[in-house]
Write an enzyme that holds these catalytic residues in place. Sequence first.
Site, short mmCIF file in Angstrom:
data_model
loop_
_atom_site.label_atom_id
_atom_site.label_comp_id
_atom_site.label_asym_id
_atom_site.label_seq_id
_atom_site.Cartn_x
_atom_site.Cartn_y
_atom_site.Cartn_z
N GLY A 12 1.10 -1.47 -0.08
CA GLY A 12 -0.11 0.16 -0.04
C GLY A 12 0.72 1.35 0.23
O GLY A 12 1.10 2.19 -1.11
N TYR A 146 7.40 -5.59 16.81
CA TYR A 146 7.41 -4.55 16.29
C TYR A 146 7.50 -3.34 15.96
O TYR A 146 8.41 -2.68 15.92
CB TYR A 146 5.59 -4.50 15.82
CG TYR A 146 5.50 -3.22 14.64
CD1 TYR A 146 5.30 -3.90 13.10
CD2 TYR A 146 4.69 -2.14 14.97
CE1 TYR A 146 5.08 -2.78 11.94
CE2 TYR A 146 4.99 -1.32 13.85
CZ TYR A 146 4.51 -1.32 12.38
OH TYR A 146 3.98 -0.89 10.94
P1 NDP Z 1 1.80 -3.52 3.10
O1 NDP Z 1 1.45 -5.11 3.99
O2 NDP Z 1 -0.06 -3.09 2.16
O3 NDP Z 1 3.18 -3.44 2.48
C1 NDP Z 1 3.90 -4.50 2.56
C2 NDP Z 1 5.06 -4.41 1.87
O4 NDP Z 1 6.24 -5.14 2.30
C3 NDP Z 1 4.78 -5.20 0.77
O5 NDP Z 1 5.25 -5.37 -0.24
C4 NDP Z 1 5.26 -6.93 0.74
O6 NDP Z 1 5.31 -7.57 -0.21
C5 NDP Z 1 6.62 -6.49 1.73
N1 NDP Z 1 7.43 -7.24 2.63
C6 NDP Z 1 7.00 -8.03 3.74
N2 NDP Z 1 7.97 -8.57 3.72
C7 NDP Z 1 8.74 -8.90 3.78
C8 NDP Z 1 10.22 -9.30 2.83
N3 NDP Z 1 10.63 -9.77 3.95
N4 NDP Z 1 10.95 -8.80 2.30
C9 NDP Z 1 10.78 -7.50 0.70
N5 NDP Z 1 9.89 -7.49 0.95
C10 NDP Z 1 8.49 -7.79 2.03
O7 NDP Z 1 2.14 -2.45 4.61
P2 NDP Z 1 1.81 -1.43 4.32
O8 NDP Z 1 1.94 -0.29 3.14
O9 NDP Z 1 0.74 -0.79 5.35
O10 NDP Z 1 3.33 -1.04 4.79
C11 NDP Z 1 4.59 -0.60 5.17
C12 NDP Z 1 5.83 0.03 5.67
O11 NDP Z 1 5.28 1.02 6.51
C13 NDP Z 1 6.02 -0.64 6.54
O12 NDP Z 1 7.45 -0.92 6.68
C14 NDP Z 1 4.72 -1.17 8.02
O13 NDP Z 1 5.84 -1.44 9.12
C15 NDP Z 1 5.00 0.63 8.14
N6 NDP Z 1 3.82 1.72 8.44
C16 NDP Z 1 2.37 1.22 8.26
C17 NDP Z 1 1.30 2.03 8.97
C18 NDP Z 1 0.10 1.06 8.52
O14 NDP Z 1 -0.72 2.09 9.28
N7 NDP Z 1 -0.10 1.02 7.87
C19 NDP Z 1 1.78 2.50 9.90
C20 NDP Z 1 2.90 2.88 10.31
C21 NDP Z 1 3.87 2.17 9.57
P3 NDP Z 1 5.17 -9.41 0.20
O15 NDP Z 1 3.55 -9.53 0.49
O16 NDP Z 1 5.30 -9.96 -1.57
O17 NDP Z 1 6.08 -9.66 1.07
#
Ligand code: NDP
Length: 239
Positions: A12, A146
Amino acid sequence: MRTAIVTGGTGGIGMAICRRLLAEGFQVTALFSRDEEAAKHCRDELGIMTLKCDVSRLDECAAAVQEVNSSSGPVDTLINNAGICRDAPFHKLSENDWERVIGTNLDGLFNMTRQVWDGMREQGFGRVINISSINGLKGQFGQANYAAAKAGVIGFTKSLALEGARKGITANIVAPGYIDTSMLGALKPETMMMITDQIPVGRLGQPEDVARCVSFLASRDAGFITGETLNVNGGQYLS
Ligand code: NDP
């Protein structure tokens, strides 16, 4: 042309960051670890390269960065955005959920940044932007893993900022509050309502709210800003 890697660039927030950097004229590559469907969607919609790379694996990070360096030119911008949560109260938190969350959200920063750091030093220019979280600043019930990882992101980035400063490299943190992505999918509707009530601006954040901050910090104009945390939470930290 500037060359950027966005880890978790198919999710996202990541995809909004890719879109924004693309609009600013960057060559962008999105990394993902599992979800081929989301990667295809990202490629089709943005027309950028996606690479499968689990950021918790040093060898996969080395291979991915090598591929980007040879196909798009030396990486000057790294957005460490990949993240997962595996929530449980501490008395139920398993070793596996601790390790997976630290492995992706914190080890991933070492594994990726180590691959681009020497190149940025040689270029005399670089931008590293790491995505933390409001919960890394204040802690959260059920998120010891986390919150520990996201707090670690801040110390890591501040240290890089000091080390990169004389080499033209800035390192900054963007700390989102609750952003409307699939990461919130596990929350119950009543929890979501409670959370929204706690946000002074009265809404969840949108991925673009975060992406705009990232693209500013990635710009050449932001060269005098380093080691900072930009909070993007609709005022939630105040309430
Ligand atoms: P999403 O779940 O939408 O996206 C997460 C992304 O990370 C996906 O592209 C996923 O790809 C990838 N990913 C997960 N594990 C791995 C891995 N081991 N190696 C490479 N890629 C990986 O999450 P968000 O977009 O919401 O989150 C993005 C960032 O923002 C994160 O770091 C999150 O902690 C942070 N964040 C989000 C908040 C929220 O409310 N949404 C609040 C605060 C921080 P795949 O599925 O293919 O693994």
